[in-house]
Write a protein that holds these residues in place. Structure first.
Motif, PDB file in Angstrom:
ATOM      1  N   GLU A   8       0.866  -1.199   0.068  1.00 36.67           N
ATOM      2  CA  GLU A   8       0.255   0.030  -0.031  1.00 36.67           C
ATOM      3  C   GLU A   8       0.846   1.188   0.052  1.00 36.67           C
ATOM      4  O   GLU A   8       0.482   2.443  -0.418  1.00 36.67           O
ATOM      5  CB  GLU A   8      -0.847  -0.059   1.262  1.00 36.67           C
ATOM      6  N   THR A  14      -6.944   3.973  -1.252  1.00 36.01           N
ATOM      7  CA  THR A  14      -5.542   3.153  -0.889  1.00 36.01           C
ATOM      8  C   THR A  14      -5.102   3.783   0.643  1.00 36.01           C
ATOM      9  O   THR A  14      -4.695   3.023   1.395  1.00 36.01           O
ATOM     10  CB  THR A  14      -4.576   3.513  -1.994  1.00 36.01           C
ATOM     11  N   HIS A  57      -7.213   1.700   2.929  1.00 34.77           N
ATOM     12  CA  HIS A  57      -6.576   0.205   2.889  1.00 34.77           C
ATOM     13  C   HIS A  57      -5.370   0.375   3.780  1.00 34.77           C
ATOM     14  O   HIS A  57      -5.294  -0.669   4.733  1.00 34.77           O
ATOM     15  CB  HIS A  57      -6.220  -0.041   1.481  1.00 34.77           C
TER      16      HIS A  57
END
Length: 263
Positions: free
Chosen positions: A175, A205, A208
């Motif tokens: 990530e 993201t 995430h």
């Protein structure tokens, strides 16, 4: 016409790299079914390389010796990376799945360029091989459980909790690399729709990474600074690579598609 030939030499080098990987992959697969899957796709890939070579010859061109040599070395490097990891079967399956998507992206783009050029033989070949690459990716995805079981068996893992933390750290580092790519991607995309898609995924993201970080802290651990830093540096290098490409939108879209498969 020149662009079409250039893309044919690109996919030829990709197939050369795939052959180098698949010749060695069964030895580190850690599972007879996975090994057989790689061995079967090797024969398929050798046929794909032959078909691309034929199309180049038909157009009075030939493969790029430099690209093919780089591809071959890259293939060996991927297998070496998988082999030195303590969970080779899982890492091999993960990277092979991503590589199939990189090939699929390359053939999808080649097919569209061939359509613009009115080159039906190349278009038909790209469609045929693209379908085979998608099918291989699906075969790998159907064997995730076997890859995980083989990885744990190979390590004689006694503490599955430590493995969960390790894979969370891997995901956090991925990530971090994705964030670096997505922050620079919209500025070099060269296409509004692509820039918008990358910008939208940037926000996803960030979430995430927050979720992965949350799980790590809940398990009494934290991200690996070394992994995350290394991934960010790699992303910067990739970003610099795209900036000097004459066809950034195509290259960036294909790479992003494969990176999503890696994630």
């Amino acid at each position: 016409d020149e662009q079409l030939t250039k893309y044919l030499t690109d996919v030829h080098s990709i197939e050369v790299q795939a052959i180098a990987q698949l010749q060695l992959a069964p030895r580190v697969a850690g599972d007879t079914d996975l090994a057989r899957t790689f061995a079967e796709h090797l024969r398929e890939t050798e046929d794909q390389e032959r078909l691309v070579h034929e199309q180049l010859e038909r157009r009075g061109a030939k493969p790029s010796a430099v690209k093919d040599a780089a591809g071959r070395v890259g293939g060996w490097g991927m297998i070496l990376f998988a082999r030195v990891n303590p969970d080779s079967p899982g890492k091999l399956a993960m990277h092979a799945y991503s590589y199939e998507h990189m090939e699929l992206a390359a053939y999808e783009l080649l097919r569209r360029i061939a359509e613009h050029a009115g080159e039906e033989p190349v278009r038909d070949m790209a469609a045929r091989i693209g379908a085979q690459e998608r099918a291989m990716a699906d075969r790998i995805a159907a064997r995730w459980d076997r890859a995980v079981e083989a990885s744990l068996r190979e390590k004689n893992s006694e503490d599955i909790g430590k493995d969960v933390v390790k894979y969370l750290r891997d995901a956090h580092a991925l990530e971090a690399q994705a964030l670096q790519l997505l922050e620079s991607g919209p500025h070099i995309a060269g296409l509004d729709a692509l820039a918008e898609a990358l910008a939208e995924h940037l926000e996803q993201t960030r979430e995430h990474q927050r979720l992965v970080d949350e799980r790590l802290h809940a398990l009494g651990s934290r991200p690996s600074r070394f992994q995350s830093s290394a991934m960010r540096v790699q992303a910067l290098n990739v970003g610099a690579f795209f900036k000097v490409q004459p066809d950034t939108p195509v290259k960036l879209a294909g790479f992003a598609y494969a990176f999503e498969a890696l994630e």
